[in-house]
Scaffold this motif. Structure first.
Motif, PDB file in Angstrom:
ATOM      1  N   GLU A   1      -7.530  -8.422   0.186  1.00 15.59           N
ATOM      2  CA  GLU A   1      -7.499  -8.898   1.580  1.00 15.59           C
ATOM      3  C   GLU A   1      -6.067  -9.003   2.082  1.00 15.59           C
ATOM      4  N   THR A   2      -5.168  -9.443   1.209  1.00 15.65           N
ATOM      5  CA  THR A   2      -3.751  -9.533   1.580  1.00 15.65           C
ATOM      6  C   THR A   2      -3.212  -8.166   1.969  1.00 15.65           C
ATOM      7  N   MET A   3      -3.444  -7.168   1.122  1.00 16.46           N
ATOM      8  CA  MET A   3      -2.934  -5.824   1.387  1.00 16.46           C
ATOM      9  C   MET A   3      -3.501  -5.273   2.690  1.00 16.46           C
ATOM     10  N   ILE A   4      -4.812  -5.406   2.891  1.00 15.72           N
ATOM     11  CA  ILE A   4      -5.457  -4.883   4.100  1.00 15.72           C
ATOM     12  C   ILE A   4      -4.893  -5.565   5.342  1.00 15.72           C
ATOM     13  N   ARG A   5      -4.741  -6.895   5.304  1.00 16.61           N
ATOM     14  CA  ARG A   5      -4.207  -7.639   6.449  1.00 16.61           C
ATOM     15  C   ARG A   5      -2.769  -7.245   6.737  1.00 16.61           C
ATOM     16  N   GLU A   6      -1.953  -7.184   5.698  1.00 15.68           N
ATOM     17  CA  GLU A   6      -0.537  -6.861   5.890  1.00 15.68           C
ATOM     18  C   GLU A   6      -0.348  -5.443   6.427  1.00 15.68           C
ATOM     19  N   VAL A   7      -1.119  -4.480   5.918  1.00 17.32           N
ATOM     20  CA  VAL A   7      -1.028  -3.109   6.440  1.00 17.32           C
ATOM     21  C   VAL A   7      -1.369  -3.108   7.934  1.00 17.32           C
ATOM     22  N   LYS A   8      -2.425  -3.801   8.315  1.00 20.14           N
ATOM     23  CA  LYS A   8      -2.835  -3.866   9.727  1.00 20.14           C
ATOM     24  C   LYS A   8      -1.740  -4.519  10.575  1.00 20.14           C
ATOM     25  N   GLU A   9      -1.194  -5.653  10.105  1.00 18.47           N
ATOM     26  CA  GLU A   9      -0.163  -6.366  10.864  1.00 18.47           C
ATOM     27  C   GLU A   9       1.093  -5.530  11.043  1.00 18.47           C
ATOM     28  N   GLU A  10       1.487  -4.816  10.002  1.00 22.49           N
ATOM     29  CA  GLU A  10       2.782  -4.133  10.022  1.00 22.49           C
ATOM     30  C   GLU A  10       2.727  -2.696  10.518  1.00 22.49           C
TER      31      GLU A  10
ATOM     32  N   ALA B   1       0.819  -1.212   0.000  1.00 21.33           N
ATOM     33  CA  ALA B   1       0.000   0.000   0.000  1.00 21.33           C
ATOM     34  C   ALA B   1       0.853   1.262   0.000  1.00 21.33           C
ATOM     35  N   ILE B   2       0.420   2.208  -0.823  1.00 15.54           N
ATOM     36  CA  ILE B   2       0.942   3.568  -0.778  1.00 15.54           C
ATOM     37  C   ILE B   2      -0.059   4.352   0.068  1.00 15.54           C
ATOM     38  N   ILE B   3       0.348   4.691   1.284  1.00 12.37           N
ATOM     39  CA  ILE B   3      -0.509   5.439   2.200  1.00 12.37           C
ATOM     40  C   ILE B   3       0.122   6.812   2.383  1.00 12.37           C
ATOM     41  N   ARG B   4      -0.656   7.845   2.114  1.00  9.54           N
ATOM     42  CA  ARG B   4      -0.160   9.217   2.232  1.00  9.54           C
ATOM     43  C   ARG B   4      -0.792   9.908   3.438  1.00  9.54           C
ATOM     44  N   ASP B   5      -0.031  10.843   4.028  1.00  7.98           N
ATOM     45  CA  ASP B   5      -0.596  11.678   5.081  1.00  7.98           C
ATOM     46  C   ASP B   5      -1.166  12.952   4.470  1.00  7.98           C
ATOM     47  N   ASP B   6      -1.643  13.863   5.307  1.00  5.77           N
ATOM     48  CA  ASP B   6      -2.260  15.104   4.812  1.00  5.77           C
ATOM     49  C   ASP B   6      -1.267  16.012   4.100  1.00  5.77           C
TER      50      ASP B   6
ATOM     51  N   LEU C   1      -6.352  -0.184  -7.001  1.00 10.63           N
ATOM     52  CA  LEU C   1      -5.133  -0.754  -7.561  1.00 10.63           C
ATOM     53  C   LEU C   1      -4.353   0.325  -8.297  1.00 10.63           C
ATOM     54  N   TYR C   2      -3.072   0.447  -7.999  1.00 12.62           N
ATOM     55  CA  TYR C   2      -2.208   1.424  -8.655  1.00 12.62           C
ATOM     56  C   TYR C   2      -1.421   0.777  -9.793  1.00 12.62           C
ATOM     57  N   THR C   3      -0.726  -0.328  -9.483  1.00 12.32           N
ATOM     58  CA  THR C   3       0.086  -0.993 -10.505  1.00 12.32           C
ATOM     59  C   THR C   3       0.464  -2.399 -10.035  1.00 12.32           C
ATOM     60  N   VAL C   4       1.019  -3.179 -10.968  1.00 14.69           N
ATOM     61  CA  VAL C   4       1.535  -4.510 -10.666  1.00 14.69           C
ATOM     62  C   VAL C   4       2.967  -4.571 -11.172  1.00 14.69           C
TER      63      VAL C   4
ATOM     64  N   VAL D   1      13.687 -15.790  -4.699  1.00 12.52           N
ATOM     65  CA  VAL D   1      12.264 -15.689  -5.014  1.00 12.52           C
ATOM     66  C   VAL D   1      12.065 -14.671  -6.135  1.00 12.52           C
ATOM     67  N   VAL D   2      10.887 -14.733  -6.747  1.00 13.21           N
ATOM     68  CA  VAL D   2      10.444 -13.700  -7.678  1.00 13.21           C
ATOM     69  C   VAL D   2       9.118 -13.194  -7.141  1.00 13.21           C
ATOM     70  N   PHE D   3       9.033 -11.885  -6.932  1.00  7.00           N
ATOM     71  CA  PHE D   3       7.810 -11.278  -6.418  1.00  7.00           C
ATOM     72  C   PHE D   3       6.902 -10.836  -7.559  1.00  7.00           C
ATOM     73  N   VAL D   4       5.608 -11.015  -7.371  1.00  9.30           N
ATOM     74  CA  VAL D   4       4.583 -10.361  -8.176  1.00  9.30           C
ATOM     75  C   VAL D   4       3.888  -9.437  -7.191  1.00  9.30           C
ATOM     76  N   MET D   5       4.125  -8.123  -7.357  1.00 15.57           N
ATOM     77  CA  MET D   5       3.665  -7.148  -6.366  1.00 15.57           C
ATOM     78  C   MET D   5       2.477  -6.351  -6.890  1.00 15.57           C
ATOM     79  N   PHE D   6       1.381  -6.435  -6.170  1.00 21.28           N
ATOM     80  CA  PHE D   6       0.198  -5.615  -6.441  1.00 21.28           C
ATOM     81  C   PHE D   6       0.259  -4.429  -5.489  1.00 21.28           C
ATOM     82  N   ILE D   7       0.364  -3.222  -6.032  1.00 23.11           N
ATOM     83  CA  ILE D   7       0.493  -2.023  -5.214  1.00 23.11           C
ATOM     84  C   ILE D   7      -0.805  -1.219  -5.322  1.00 23.11           C
TER      85      ILE D   7
END
Length: 127
Positions: free
Chosen positions: A44-53, A9-14, A63-66, A82-88
């Motif tokens: 669901e992966t992105m939401i869970r990972e943001v919460k965990e981290e 996730a790209i999370i921006r502040d104000d 969705l921004y990009t892959v 490994v090779v990552f497939v990243m959904f941002i």
């Protein structure tokens, strides 16, 4: 070599700064996110990972990009390749009461110790 699907996730502040996480697994700064669990959607992966981290709740996202391909090959310090497939995703989270007095650090007690530090940074300071 293993393929790992991740959601980040790209999370921006104000102020338009982007939240970066200093990761405990390899010490680099990056976007909060991580690997998909069986049966999860990528959202669901992105939401869970943001919460965990970060402790933050994602309220909106798109969705921004892959990112994929040979440029996404990575070798962990233990030698695993490994090779990552990243959904941002561009994501919005509720930051009320979550920012320290320095106005850039996210306050979060990471029980899994995945995040060494969580800090909002200007794009020009990242590149």
């Amino acid at each position: 070599m293993k393929i790992i699907v991740t959601g980040g996730a790209i999370i921006r502040d104000d102020n338009g700064r982007i939240l970066l996480q200093r990761r405990s697994d390899y010490g680099n700064w990056g976007l909060p996110g991580g690997g998909m669990d069986p049966g999860e959607s990528i959202e669901e992966t992105m939401i869970r990972e943001v919460k965990e981290e970060t402790g933050l709740e994602v309220e909106q996202y798109e969705l921004y990009t892959v990112y994929s391909g040979s440029r996404m090959k990575y070798t962990y310090p233990d030698g695993n390749e490994v090779v990552f497939v990243m959904f941002i995703f561009n994501a919005r989270a509720n930051l009320d009461g979550k920012i320290a007095d320095d106005h850039k650090t996210v306050i979060y007690n990471d029980k899994n110790q995945e995040s060494l530090k969580l800090e909002f940074k200007l794009l020009e300071d990242i590149i």
